[in-house]
Design a protein around this motif. Structure first.
Motif, PDB file in Angstrom:
ATOM      1  N   THR A  11      47.409  42.654  20.489  1.00 58.82           N
ATOM      2  CA  THR A  11      47.863  41.757  19.423  1.00 58.82           C
ATOM      3  C   THR A  11      49.339  41.971  19.090  1.00 58.82           C
ATOM      4  O   THR A  11      49.942  41.149  18.391  1.00 58.82           O
ATOM      5  CB  THR A  11      47.032  41.951  18.137  1.00 58.82           C
ATOM      6  N   LYS A  12      49.924  43.073  19.585  1.00 55.49           N
ATOM      7  CA  LYS A  12      51.339  43.346  19.321  1.00 55.49           C
ATOM      8  C   LYS A  12      52.181  43.264  20.594  1.00 55.49           C
ATOM      9  O   LYS A  12      53.309  43.769  20.637  1.00 55.49           O
ATOM     10  CB  LYS A  12      51.481  44.733  18.677  1.00 55.49           C
ATOM     11  N   ASP A  13      51.653  42.611  21.622  1.00 57.46           N
ATOM     12  CA  ASP A  13      52.365  42.515  22.890  1.00 57.46           C
ATOM     13  C   ASP A  13      53.613  41.654  22.721  1.00 57.46           C
ATOM     14  O   ASP A  13      53.530  40.463  22.439  1.00 57.46           O
ATOM     15  CB  ASP A  13      51.436  41.907  23.956  1.00 57.46           C
ATOM     16  N   LEU A  14      54.788  42.265  22.903  1.00 64.00           N
ATOM     17  CA  LEU A  14      56.049  41.570  22.661  1.00 64.00           C
ATOM     18  C   LEU A  14      56.252  40.388  23.599  1.00 64.00           C
ATOM     19  O   LEU A  14      56.675  39.307  23.164  1.00 64.00           O
ATOM     20  CB  LEU A  14      57.226  42.550  22.809  1.00 64.00           C
ATOM     21  N   VAL A  15      55.950  40.575  24.883  1.00 63.16           N
ATOM     22  CA  VAL A  15      56.156  39.483  25.841  1.00 63.16           C
ATOM     23  C   VAL A  15      55.289  38.284  25.485  1.00 63.16           C
ATOM     24  O   VAL A  15      55.758  37.135  25.479  1.00 63.16           O
ATOM     25  CB  VAL A  15      55.890  39.978  27.280  1.00 63.16           C
ATOM     26  N   ASP A  16      54.018  38.522  25.178  1.00 63.74           N
ATOM     27  CA  ASP A  16      53.146  37.422  24.752  1.00 63.74           C
ATOM     28  C   ASP A  16      53.742  36.695  23.551  1.00 63.74           C
ATOM     29  O   ASP A  16      53.766  35.457  23.490  1.00 63.74           O
ATOM     30  CB  ASP A  16      51.756  37.949  24.378  1.00 63.74           C
ATOM     31  N   GLN A  17      54.226  37.458  22.582  1.00 64.78           N
ATOM     32  CA  GLN A  17      54.755  36.860  21.356  1.00 64.78           C
ATOM     33  C   GLN A  17      55.992  36.015  21.635  1.00 64.78           C
ATOM     34  O   GLN A  17      56.117  34.891  21.129  1.00 64.78           O
ATOM     35  CB  GLN A  17      55.074  37.957  20.336  1.00 64.78           C
ATOM     36  N   LEU A  18      56.909  36.539  22.456  1.00 57.93           N
ATOM     37  CA  LEU A  18      58.150  35.810  22.714  1.00 57.93           C
ATOM     38  C   LEU A  18      57.913  34.550  23.539  1.00 57.93           C
ATOM     39  O   LEU A  18      58.537  33.519  23.296  1.00 57.93           O
ATOM     40  CB  LEU A  18      59.155  36.717  23.417  1.00 57.93           C
ATOM     41  N   VAL A  19      57.021  34.643  24.526  1.00 57.64           N
ATOM     42  CA  VAL A  19      56.759  33.500  25.400  1.00 57.64           C
ATOM     43  C   VAL A  19      55.834  32.484  24.727  1.00 57.64           C
ATOM     44  O   VAL A  19      55.819  31.311  25.080  1.00 57.64           O
ATOM     45  CB  VAL A  19      56.177  33.980  26.747  1.00 57.64           C
ATOM     46  N   THR A  22      48.950  32.745  24.018  1.00 57.22           N
ATOM     47  CA  THR A  22      47.849  33.039  23.103  1.00 57.22           C
ATOM     48  C   THR A  22      46.534  33.075  23.860  1.00 57.22           C
ATOM     49  O   THR A  22      46.362  32.433  24.894  1.00 57.22           O
ATOM     50  CB  THR A  22      47.767  31.973  21.990  1.00 57.22           C
ATOM     51  N   HIS A  23      45.607  33.842  23.324  1.00 58.04           N
ATOM     52  CA  HIS A  23      44.308  34.048  23.956  1.00 58.04           C
ATOM     53  C   HIS A  23      43.626  32.717  24.241  1.00 58.04           C
ATOM     54  O   HIS A  23      43.574  31.821  23.395  1.00 58.04           O
ATOM     55  CB  HIS A  23      43.424  34.901  23.037  1.00 58.04           C
ATOM     56  N   HIS A  32      46.693  38.531  31.666  1.00 60.54           N
ATOM     57  CA  HIS A  32      45.884  39.666  31.223  1.00 60.54           C
ATOM     58  C   HIS A  32      44.757  40.017  32.185  1.00 60.54           C
ATOM     59  O   HIS A  32      44.021  40.984  31.941  1.00 60.54           O
ATOM     60  CB  HIS A  32      45.421  39.447  29.789  1.00 60.54           C
ATOM     61  N   LYS A  33      44.658  39.304  33.303  1.00 56.50           N
ATOM     62  CA  LYS A  33      43.836  39.812  34.403  1.00 56.50           C
ATOM     63  C   LYS A  33      44.531  40.991  35.069  1.00 56.50           C
ATOM     64  O   LYS A  33      43.893  41.765  35.794  1.00 56.50           O
ATOM     65  CB  LYS A  33      43.556  38.701  35.413  1.00 56.50           C
ATOM     66  N   ARG A  34      45.835  41.118  34.849  1.00 51.99           N
ATOM     67  CA  ARG A  34      46.614  42.282  35.274  1.00 51.99           C
ATOM     68  C   ARG A  34      46.987  43.074  34.018  1.00 51.99           C
ATOM     69  O   ARG A  34      48.148  43.349  33.746  1.00 51.99           O
ATOM     70  CB  ARG A  34      47.877  41.835  36.011  1.00 51.99           C
TER      71      ARG A  34
END
Length: 389
Positions: A11-19, A22-23, A32-34
């Protein structure tokens, strides 16, 4: 006091947040398979910006990050690091230098030296030679702090490319493969080298090389228990490798980097390991990293049982590739290396058109990005040495 282990919180993944991943969305699910790669990417960020890390202050590390991501350029990351630099109490004048000035404008001579070294490694990593490296000890930067700085700049080179590629993948969601996929593996550009041939071109070779560090490495006999543990986790030959013995001056940073590298290059499924090695070799050729190009040319040949495309990569990476699929892999690898800000949905579609699925595209992006990291360490911390029998 022993450092607390880094724990990944999705929930705090920076790359996910910047790009903006979302789940439940396509690119998030593919990424997130990797998950080992995602966790080690975040872990590297956490380790490099740990306020308790000795040597370079947190403010100086954030100024390096701001400067690196501004000149790359990566607007998403530059905005993030600017906000963090302000929050960390960096001086307004230093932020101005990092954001829009020149390294020589920094009032602090050590910061000026650090930013100038950053500029060389970001813009043209082959210029990060022994003379460039030794400006850092001359400016009062300790060997462990040199390791931190080098890892930081190299990580930022990885992070900016990862973000650019994921933004492009997100933009390409829903696009399907084109008609070229059916004949993408037909040989269209045959090479003229055979397995076992020694290949030499433009200073590159597939011969076996060693690597020697320019500054002092950790002595295994006097290493801490944490350093020994990280060496044993990183690579079977780490205890006799200058590369690992130098980087283990900062063990937690090395631990996260080794985890990311191993998960990217060796994970089962997805893009073939040979094609990941091809991407790595193209990136290394473009960046001018003779050592990495040699190692990964050899690994490609071991996996693919041929080296025809390696001769082409060494001669001219822009036209390299024995098939349309290999040519597309090469072109993407060059673009993400030289002009990641230009990578877009069309860049991803070109890969889909020769049959790559989203998982394979992510694996290629990862392998290209991790060699933005690896090349900068190899180029700026030591030099290749030809193994003589």
């Amino acid at each position: 006091m022993a450092q607390q282990p880094i724990v990944y919180d999705i929930t705090k993944d920076l790359v996910d947040q910047l790009v903006g991943l979302t789940h439940g969305t396509q690119t998030f699910d593919v990424r997130h398979k990797r998950d080992k790669v995602a966790a080690a990417t975040q872990g590297s960020y956490d380790a490099l910006f740990d306020p308790a890390l000795p040597g370079l202050s947190l403010a100086d590390r954030l100024l390096v990050a701001l400067y690196a991501t501004r000149i790359t350029p990566s607007p998403l990351l530059a905005a993030h690091y600017r906000a963090r630099a302000v929050e960390a109490g960096a001086a307004a004048a230093d932020i101005a230098v990092a954001e829009s000035g020149k390294p020589a404008d920094a009032a602090n001579p050590q910061l000026a030296a650090v930013l100038e070294f950053t500029r060389k490694l970001i813009e043209k990593p082959v210029e990060g030679d022994e003379a460039a490296l030794k400006t850092l000890p001359a400016a009062g930067v300790s060997t462990p702090a040199v390791v931190t700085l080098s890892q930081l700049i190299a990580f930022l080179s990885y992070q900016t490319r990862l973000v650019a590629g994921l933004v492009a993948m997100k933009a390409a969601e829903g696009q399907s493969a084109g008609s070229a996929a059916a004949d993408a593996t037909t040989v269209v550009n045959p090479g003229n080298t055979e397995p076992g041939d020694v290949i030499k071109a433009h200073g590159f070779t597939n011969e076996v090389l060693e690597w020697k560090a320019w500054l002092d490495v950790v002595n295994v006999d006097t290493a801490t228990s944490e350093q020994i543990a990280v060496l044993e986790e990183s690579h079977p030959k780490a205890k006799v490798s200058d590369y690992y013995l130098f980087l283990v001056h900062q063990p937690e940073i090395l631990r996260q980097r080794s985890t990311a590298f191993n998960a990217i290059m060796y994970a089962p499924g997805g893009m073939s390991r040979a094609e990941r090695e091809l991407g790595a070799t193209v990136v290394s050729r473009v960046n001018g990293c003779v050592y990495c190009a040699s190692v990964h040319a050899q690994r490609f040949e071991q996996l693919a049982k041929r080296n025809d495309v390696i001769g082409q990569v060494f001669e001219d990476p822009i036209t390299a590739g024995t098939t349309k699929r290999e040519q597309a892999i090469g072109k993407f690898s060059i673009q993400i290396t030289e002009a990641q800000a230009d990578v877009n949905a069309a860049s991803i579609q070109a890969l889909k058109d020769v049959g790559l699925n989203d998982g394979e595209i992510l694996d290629l992006l990862h392998s290209d990005a991790i060699f933005a990291w690896a090349n900068r360490l190899m180029l700026n911390l030591g030099e290749p040495v030809l193994v003589t029998v």
